[in-house]
Design a protein around this motif. Structure first.
Motif, mmCIF file in Angstrom:
data_model
loop_
_atom_site.group_PDB
_atom_site.id
_atom_site.type_symbol
_atom_site.label_atom_id
_atom_site.label_comp_id
_atom_site.label_asym_id
_atom_site.label_seq_id
_atom_site.Cartn_x
_atom_site.Cartn_y
_atom_site.Cartn_z
ATOM 1 N N PRO A 91 2.627 9.731 4.516
ATOM 2 C CA PRO A 91 1.352 10.463 4.618
ATOM 3 C C PRO A 91 1.090 11.311 3.380
ATOM 4 C CG PRO A 91 2.538 10.561 6.688
ATOM 5 C CD PRO A 91 3.472 9.924 5.709
ATOM 6 N N GLY A 92 -0.172 11.310 2.936
ATOM 7 C CA GLY A 92 -0.559 12.079 1.765
ATOM 8 C C GLY A 92 -0.463 11.333 0.457
ATOM 9 N N GLU A 93 0.083 10.116 0.471
ATOM 10 C CA GLU A 93 0.189 9.313 -0.750
ATOM 11 C C GLU A 93 -1.174 8.758 -1.167
ATOM 12 O OE1 GLU A 93 4.495 7.198 -1.070
ATOM 13 O OE2 GLU A 93 3.108 6.295 0.369
ATOM 14 N N VAL A 94 -1.189 8.221 -2.376
ATOM 15 C CA VAL A 94 -2.298 7.378 -2.829
ATOM 16 C C VAL A 94 -1.818 5.941 -2.718
ATOM 17 C CG1 VAL A 94 -3.834 6.756 -4.726
ATOM 18 C CG2 VAL A 94 -3.124 9.146 -4.421
ATOM 19 N N ILE A 95 -2.366 5.204 -1.763
ATOM 20 C CA ILE A 95 -1.950 3.819 -1.559
ATOM 21 C C ILE A 95 -3.094 2.892 -1.961
ATOM 22 C CG2 ILE A 95 -0.417 4.502 0.305
ATOM 23 C CD1 ILE A 95 -2.386 3.374 2.291
ATOM 24 N N ALA A 96 -2.759 1.673 -2.295
ATOM 25 C CA ALA A 96 -3.784 0.736 -2.756
ATOM 26 C C ALA A 96 -3.622 -0.619 -2.078
ATOM 27 C CB ALA A 96 -3.713 0.568 -4.275
ATOM 28 N N PHE A 97 -4.759 -1.261 -1.868
ATOM 29 C CA PHE A 97 -4.809 -2.627 -1.348
ATOM 30 C C PHE A 97 -5.746 -3.443 -2.226
ATOM 31 C CE2 PHE A 97 -4.114 -0.007 2.450
ATOM 32 C CZ PHE A 97 -3.072 -0.674 3.085
ATOM 33 N N ASN A 98 -5.313 -4.625 -2.633
ATOM 34 C CA ASN A 98 -6.275 -5.570 -3.180
ATOM 35 C C ASN A 98 -6.880 -6.352 -2.011
ATOM 36 O OD1 ASN A 98 -3.981 -7.155 -2.578
ATOM 37 N ND2 ASN A 98 -4.503 -8.641 -4.159
ATOM 38 N N GLY A 99 -7.739 -7.297 -2.300
ATOM 39 C CA GLY A 99 -8.373 -8.056 -1.233
ATOM 40 C C GLY A 99 -7.474 -9.158 -0.707
ATOM 41 N N GLY A 100 -7.874 -9.719 0.426
ATOM 42 C CA GLY A 100 -7.125 -10.821 1.034
ATOM 43 C C GLY A 100 -7.023 -10.650 2.531
ATOM 44 N N THR A 101 -6.694 -11.728 3.202
ATOM 45 C CA THR A 101 -6.635 -11.679 4.656
ATOM 46 C C THR A 101 -5.485 -10.814 5.154
ATOM 47 O OG1 THR A 101 -5.356 -13.747 4.654
ATOM 48 C CG2 THR A 101 -7.734 -13.934 4.914
ATOM 49 N N THR A 102 -4.319 -10.926 4.530
ATOM 50 C CA THR A 102 -3.164 -10.162 4.990
ATOM 51 C C THR A 102 -3.317 -8.681 4.669
ATOM 52 O OG1 THR A 102 -1.805 -12.129 4.591
ATOM 53 C CG2 THR A 102 -0.647 -10.065 5.005
ATOM 54 N N THR A 103 -3.827 -8.358 3.488
ATOM 55 C CA THR A 103 -4.035 -6.956 3.150
ATOM 56 C C THR A 103 -5.125 -6.340 4.019
ATOM 57 O OG1 THR A 103 -5.441 -7.694 1.326
ATOM 58 C CG2 THR A 103 -3.189 -7.035 0.786
ATOM 59 N N THR A 104 -6.119 -7.123 4.411
ATOM 60 C CA THR A 104 -7.159 -6.613 5.305
ATOM 61 C C THR A 104 -6.564 -6.194 6.640
ATOM 62 O OG1 THR A 104 -8.914 -7.933 4.279
ATOM 63 C CG2 THR A 104 -9.280 -7.214 6.546
ATOM 64 N N VAL A 105 -5.671 -7.019 7.180
ATOM 65 C CA VAL A 105 -5.009 -6.676 8.439
ATOM 66 C C VAL A 105 -4.114 -5.454 8.249
ATOM 67 C CG1 VAL A 105 -3.380 -7.471 10.197
ATOM 68 C CG2 VAL A 105 -5.127 -9.030 9.320
ATOM 69 N N ALA A 106 -3.382 -5.414 7.134
ATOM 70 C CA ALA A 106 -2.485 -4.281 6.879
ATOM 71 C C ALA A 106 -3.274 -2.979 6.733
ATOM 72 C CB ALA A 106 -1.658 -4.533 5.628
ATOM 73 N N ALA A 107 -4.400 -3.045 6.032
ATOM 74 C CA ALA A 107 -5.229 -1.854 5.874
ATOM 75 C C ALA A 107 -5.745 -1.372 7.225
ATOM 76 C CB ALA A 107 -6.397 -2.146 4.931
ATOM 77 N N TYR A 108 -6.124 -2.309 8.074
ATOM 78 C CA TYR A 108 -6.570 -1.940 9.423
ATOM 79 C C TYR A 108 -5.450 -1.219 10.177
ATOM 80 C CZ TYR A 108 -7.691 -2.497 14.367
ATOM 81 O OH TYR A 108 -7.901 -2.275 15.703
ATOM 82 N N GLU A 109 -4.227 -1.739 10.083
ATOM 83 C CA GLU A 109 -3.090 -1.116 10.766
ATOM 84 C C GLU A 109 -2.830 0.290 10.222
ATOM 85 O OE1 GLU A 109 -1.574 -2.211 13.322
ATOM 86 O OE2 GLU A 109 -2.171 -4.314 13.414
ATOM 87 N N VAL A 110 -2.989 0.481 8.919
ATOM 88 C CA VAL A 110 -2.836 1.810 8.348
ATOM 89 C C VAL A 110 -3.909 2.747 8.902
ATOM 90 C CG1 VAL A 110 -3.034 3.151 6.214
ATOM 91 C CG2 VAL A 110 -1.662 1.068 6.247
ATOM 92 N N GLY A 111 -5.136 2.259 8.994
ATOM 93 C CA GLY A 111 -6.205 3.075 9.548
ATOM 94 C C GLY A 111 -5.934 3.503 10.973
ATOM 95 N N VAL A 112 -5.440 2.590 11.774
ATOM 96 C CA VAL A 112 -5.100 2.909 13.164
ATOM 97 C C VAL A 112 -3.985 3.956 13.207
ATOM 98 C CG1 VAL A 112 -4.094 1.981 15.294
ATOM 99 C CG2 VAL A 112 -5.865 0.691 14.080
ATOM 100 N N ALA A 113 -2.998 3.784 12.338
ATOM 101 C CA ALA A 113 -1.868 4.719 12.319
ATOM 102 C C ALA A 113 -2.314 6.120 11.926
ATOM 103 C CB ALA A 113 -0.782 4.219 11.361
ATOM 104 N N THR A 114 -3.193 6.233 10.957
ATOM 105 C CA THR A 114 -3.622 7.559 10.519
ATOM 106 C C THR A 114 -4.404 8.277 11.607
ATOM 107 O OG1 THR A 114 -5.675 6.713 9.518
ATOM 108 C CG2 THR A 114 -3.714 6.855 8.110
ATOM 109 N N ALA A 115 -5.004 7.515 12.509
ATOM 110 C CA ALA A 115 -5.776 8.125 13.589
ATOM 111 C C ALA A 115 -4.904 8.520 14.775
ATOM 112 C CB ALA A 115 -6.872 7.164 14.056
ATOM 113 N N GLY A 116 -3.762 7.848 14.965
ATOM 114 C CA GLY A 116 -2.987 8.095 16.170
ATOM 115 C C GLY A 116 -1.534 8.474 15.991
#
Length: 261
Positions: A91-116
């Protein structure tokens, strides 16, 4: 089978065979002739195939599919990779994602984690991405700050490419980069299908303190056109349980962290 999944598989079928007749589609996908024709019409409307009398044929862009026709592939594996990627985020890092199907899913999981997830409570994590779909998905998350690189959007991948990205990227720091690839070649490195995407992805790798490749198991047998970087330029790989153990052992031997979701 859901319609989106059927359409994705139908495009693959036509690309693999060069063309398909309605009768073949009826037999292969166990649908009615009317459904087969509607599916072909839908794909033709998206310019993914060319409609012919009694069927359809591959066209010049069918091999470079828009992402929404590719996200249904290996959904369980991609979700497992995404969940594992969350465990690599502080938490608090600067993280990066390029595009792609797998990174899209991973980014979604990160978003869910930051909320809960309590780990992320009281902190703001910054996400840098050149993928406009990832930025759109995450912008509603209150514990995330979203930074989008400049560039021209590609309709196939939703990635921003071109010289505008190079103006911004040298001015920022990235802690972990989660890098999606089209092919993971043990001899030659990491690849994607488009040279513009490869250039931006390579710039992200050069800026990141750590880079983790997010690659489902089929990427180890795939090929692609444009090289992003060498394997030695990344710190680790996150893949699924279907990956060949011998490949994973070789990656460990070469000093990479291997995480299996």
């Amino acid at each position: 089978m859901e319609r989106e999944e059927r359409l994705s598989r139908l495009v693959d079928y036509i690309v693999a065979n060069g063309s398909a007749h309605v009768e073949q589609i009826v037999e292969t996908f166990e649908v009615s002739p009317a459904t087969a024709r509607r599916d072909l019409d839908a794909l033709a409307d998206q310019q993914l195939v060319t409609r012919t009398r009694g069927g359809a044929m591959v066209n010049s862009i069918s091999g470079d599919l828009p992402m929404r026709y590719r996200t249904v592939r290996q959904p369980g594996e991609k979700s497992a990779i995404g969940a594992k990627a969350v465990s690599l985020v502080t938490p608090g890092e600067v993280i990066a994602f390029n595009g792609g199907t797998t990174t899209t899913v991973a980014a979604y999981e990160v978003g869910v984690a930051t909320a809960g997830d309590e780990r992320f409570a009281g902190s703001v994590t910054t996400v840098v991405t050149n993928a406009v779909n990832i930025a759109n998905d995450l912008i509603v998350r209150q514990n995330l700050r979203i930074v989008v690189t400049g560039g021209v959007a590609r309709s196939q991948s939703y990635e921003l490419v071109g010289p505008l990205a190079s103006l911004m990227l040298p001015e920022i720091n990235i802690d972990p980069l989660f890098l999606g690839v089209s092919a993971f070649d043990l001899e030659h490195g990491l690849f994607t299908h488009h040279e513009g995407e490869a250039a931006v992805n390579a710039a992200l790798v050069s800026l990141a303190r750590r880079t983790f490749v997010l690659a489902d198991s089929d990427k180890f047998s795939a090929t692609a056109f444009a090289r992003i970087c060498a394997i030695e330029d990344v710190e680790g790989v996150v893949t699924d349980s279907g990956a060949d153990p011998a490949v994973l052992d070789e990656l460990r031997r070469r000093g990479l962290e291997v995480h299996v979701g």
